[in-house]
Design an enzyme around this catalytic site. Structure first.
Site, short mmCIF file in Angstrom:
data_model
loop_
_atom_site.label_atom_id
_atom_site.label_comp_id
_atom_site.label_asym_id
_atom_site.label_seq_id
_atom_site.Cartn_x
_atom_site.Cartn_y
_atom_site.Cartn_z
N GLY A 28 17.89 -50.75 27.84
CA GLY A 28 17.81 -49.25 27.78
C GLY A 28 18.30 -48.75 29.11
N PHE A 29 18.23 -47.64 29.37
CA PHE A 29 18.52 -46.85 30.61
C PHE A 29 17.39 -47.35 31.73
CE2 PHE A 29 17.12 -43.23 33.30
CZ PHE A 29 17.76 -43.47 34.31
N ASP B 251 15.27 -56.32 22.60
CA ASP B 251 15.92 -54.89 22.19
C ASP B 251 16.59 -55.20 21.15
OD1 ASP B 251 17.40 -52.36 22.69
OD2 ASP B 251 16.57 -52.37 24.73
N VAL C 270 11.00 -54.14 17.77
CA VAL C 270 9.59 -54.29 18.58
C VAL C 270 8.54 -53.89 17.66
CG1 VAL C 270 10.26 -54.36 20.85
CG2 VAL C 270 9.71 -52.22 19.78
N ARG D 189 -1.84 -62.25 23.35
CA ARG D 189 -1.76 -63.54 23.17
C ARG D 189 -1.34 -64.63 24.45
NH1 ARG D 189 1.00 -61.78 18.52
NH2 ARG D 189 3.00 -62.64 19.84
N TYR E 40 7.80 -37.85 18.86
CA TYR E 40 8.02 -38.54 20.28
C TYR E 40 6.57 -38.65 21.12
CZ TYR E 40 9.73 -39.92 25.00
OH TYR E 40 9.79 -40.75 26.08
N LYS F 148 3.86 -41.26 21.19
CA LYS F 148 3.24 -41.63 22.68
C LYS F 148 1.86 -41.78 22.91
CE LYS F 148 7.21 -43.26 24.50
NZ LYS F 148 7.40 -44.66 25.14
N ARG G 290 20.13 -35.58 27.29
CA ARG G 290 19.27 -35.04 28.39
C ARG G 290 19.88 -34.48 29.59
NH1 ARG G 290 15.60 -40.78 28.79
NH2 ARG G 290 17.42 -41.72 28.12
P1 NAD Z 1 16.79 -45.55 26.30
O1 NAD Z 1 16.62 -44.89 24.75
O2 NAD Z 1 18.03 -45.59 27.13
O3 NAD Z 1 15.96 -46.87 26.25
C1 NAD Z 1 15.14 -47.38 25.31
C2 NAD Z 1 15.65 -49.05 24.75
O4 NAD Z 1 14.73 -49.23 23.84
C3 NAD Z 1 16.97 -48.82 24.26
O5 NAD Z 1 17.75 -50.07 24.65
C4 NAD Z 1 16.70 -48.98 22.73
O6 NAD Z 1 17.92 -49.84 21.94
C5 NAD Z 1 15.29 -49.75 22.71
N1 NAD Z 1 14.57 -49.71 21.47
C6 NAD Z 1 13.88 -48.42 21.10
N2 NAD Z 1 13.48 -48.81 19.84
C7 NAD Z 1 13.34 -50.01 19.59
C8 NAD Z 1 12.83 -51.00 18.70
N3 NAD Z 1 12.00 -50.58 17.51
N4 NAD Z 1 13.13 -52.26 18.82
C9 NAD Z 1 13.63 -52.55 19.65
N5 NAD Z 1 14.46 -51.98 20.80
C10 NAD Z 1 13.99 -50.40 20.48
O7 NAD Z 1 15.42 -44.58 26.85
P2 NAD Z 1 14.84 -44.74 28.48
O8 NAD Z 1 15.23 -43.53 29.11
O9 NAD Z 1 15.47 -45.99 29.11
O10 NAD Z 1 13.47 -44.97 28.15
C11 NAD Z 1 12.59 -46.01 28.11
C12 NAD Z 1 10.95 -46.21 28.15
O11 NAD Z 1 10.62 -44.96 29.14
C13 NAD Z 1 10.74 -45.08 26.69
O12 NAD Z 1 9.60 -45.74 26.19
C14 NAD Z 1 10.73 -43.74 27.10
O13 NAD Z 1 9.51 -43.14 26.42
C15 NAD Z 1 10.22 -43.86 28.54
N6 NAD Z 1 10.44 -42.58 29.23
C16 NAD Z 1 11.43 -42.47 29.91
C17 NAD Z 1 11.90 -41.45 30.57
C18 NAD Z 1 13.05 -40.80 31.17
O14 NAD Z 1 13.22 -39.97 31.81
N7 NAD Z 1 14.20 -41.80 31.20
C19 NAD Z 1 10.76 -40.22 30.69
C20 NAD Z 1 9.39 -40.46 29.94
C21 NAD Z 1 9.16 -41.58 29.47
#
Ligand code: NAD
Length: 318
Positions: free
Chosen positions: A13-14, A34, A60, A109, A148, A152, A189
């Site tokens: 992800g990002f 992922d 996951v 584990r 969401y 969390k 976003r």
């Molecule tokens: P994103 O959507 O770019 O990345 C999430 C990644 O998780 C993706 O690659 C997606 O394919 C993978 N994923 C989701 N559900 C899955 C599952 N069940 N099994 C396997 N892979 C799965 O989002 P992001 O911005 O990179 O966010 C990453 C984390 O950080 C998240 O948990 C998000 O809640 C948290 N977060 C991000 C921000 C932000 O501003 N970017 C702010 C607060 C919290």
């Protein structure tokens, strides 16, 4: 804490892809888990040739098996942009809930340190400003965004329960809005949306008057904070974000400035349950982790504009 071999869930992800890049840069071995539900392999393509990088394509929310030693788990897998979690509400609850359970079981584990990515959304529409970790939040439990926010909150409760009941070395970080290269231009976003609109010469759409505030943290700063938390033994929750509070309309103006766009600003309907103010109190992170953001909004937007422009140019070619 050495980060010898680290499991990064959501590593494609990002945020996850920046975490993987930084760990590889520091010499760690990385196992990315992922299933690409909100990302593509493009984000991790550069790492695939690296012998220290392994990819496991898996959900996951199902039990996770990682053979061999693991000293750290960074649990990031969860749809995070409103466009994604409103499109797949039950999947978001599964990822944030069961996904966190599975990641905690994996850490237990392996006797590994685990850091769970929570969010400023646990504060909901806060009545306390700026938000300190001691604030319990103001969340609508059945609103559209609750899939969401509540996932969390449940994830945080699970994490604490694993620490209490099984002695797992857990840590919770509450991440505030973070932006940077590799965000999808269409992920809904604010920053990538404004950049996409500005670069395409379209109006920048601001919900309501745009007086609601956000705090925007550049991704490199965030990754540094997340890894500092993982290297520590603090349980948290610890806020990670940029305490510079900026209105949405101001972000739109800065995007226009950074891109040199001639796009106008257009006001559209306010979003349901959209928080009016969002600003972290990061004194705990400063004290415990000696961490604070260093990259200005102007520099961060400039670096992100290049990446969004690149993606848009690629889309036009195909
Ligand atoms: P994103 O959507 O770019 O990345 C999430 C990644 O998780 C993706 O690659 C997606 O394919 C993978 N994923 C989701 N559900 C899955 C599952 N069940 N099994 C396997 N892979 C799965 O989002 P992001 O911005 O990179 O966010 C990453 C984390 O950080 C998240 O948990 C998000 O809640 C948290 N977060 C991000 C921000 C932000 O501003 N970017 C702010 C607060 C919290």
């Amino acid at each position: 804490m050495t980060f010898e071999r680290v499991v990064v869930t959501g590593g494609a992800g990002f945020l996850g892809s920046h975490v993987c890049a930084e760990l590889l840069r520091r010499g760690s071995r990385v196992v990315c888990v992922d299933d690409f539900r909100t990302s593509t392999a493009d984000n991790i393509e550069a790492f695939l040739a690296d012998q220290r990088f392994e990819l496991g394509v898996a959900d996951v929310a199902e039990p996770i098996e990682v053979p061999g030693d693991v000293d750290t788990v960074l649990h990031l897998a969860c749809p995070a942009s409103p466009v994604d979690y409103l499109r797949m509400p039950i999947e978001t609850l599964r990822s944030g809930g069961f996904g966190t359970l599975r990641a905690l079981e994996l850490a237990a584990r392996h006797d590994a340190r685990i850091v769970v990515a929570s969010t400023s959304e646990v504060y909901g529409d806060p009545v306390e400003h700026p938000q300190r970790e001691t604030y319990w939040g103001n969340v609508n439990p059945i609103g559209p965004r609750s899939v969401y926010d509540e996932a969390k909150r449940f994830g945080e409760a699970l994490t604490e329960a694993f620490r209490r009941e099984h002695g797992v070395r857990t840590g919770i970080v509450r991440i505030f809005n973070t932006y940077g290269p590799r965000m999808r231009p269409g992920d809904g976003r604010m920053v990538p949306t404004f950049l996409r609109q500005a670069l395409a010469g379209e109006p920048l759409t601001v919900h309501g008057k745009g007086e609601q505030t956000r705090s925007l943290c550049y991704v490199d700063d965030l990754v540094r904070g997340l890894l500092a938390m993982a290297a520590s033994d603090h349980a948290g929750p610890v806020n990670l974000g940029n305490p510079e509070e900026v209105t949405v309309i101001e972000v739109a103006r800065r995007v226009i400035e950074v891109t040199g766009s001639r796009s106008p600003i257009e006001h559209v309907e306010p979003m349901q349950d959209d928080p009016r103010r969002r600003c972290p109190d990061i004194r705990l992170a400063q004290r415990l982790l000696a961490w604070k953001p260093e990259i200005s909004l102007y520099d961060g937007l400039r670096m992100t504009a290049g990446s969004v422009g690149h993606v848009l140019a690629g889309q036009r070619l195909t």
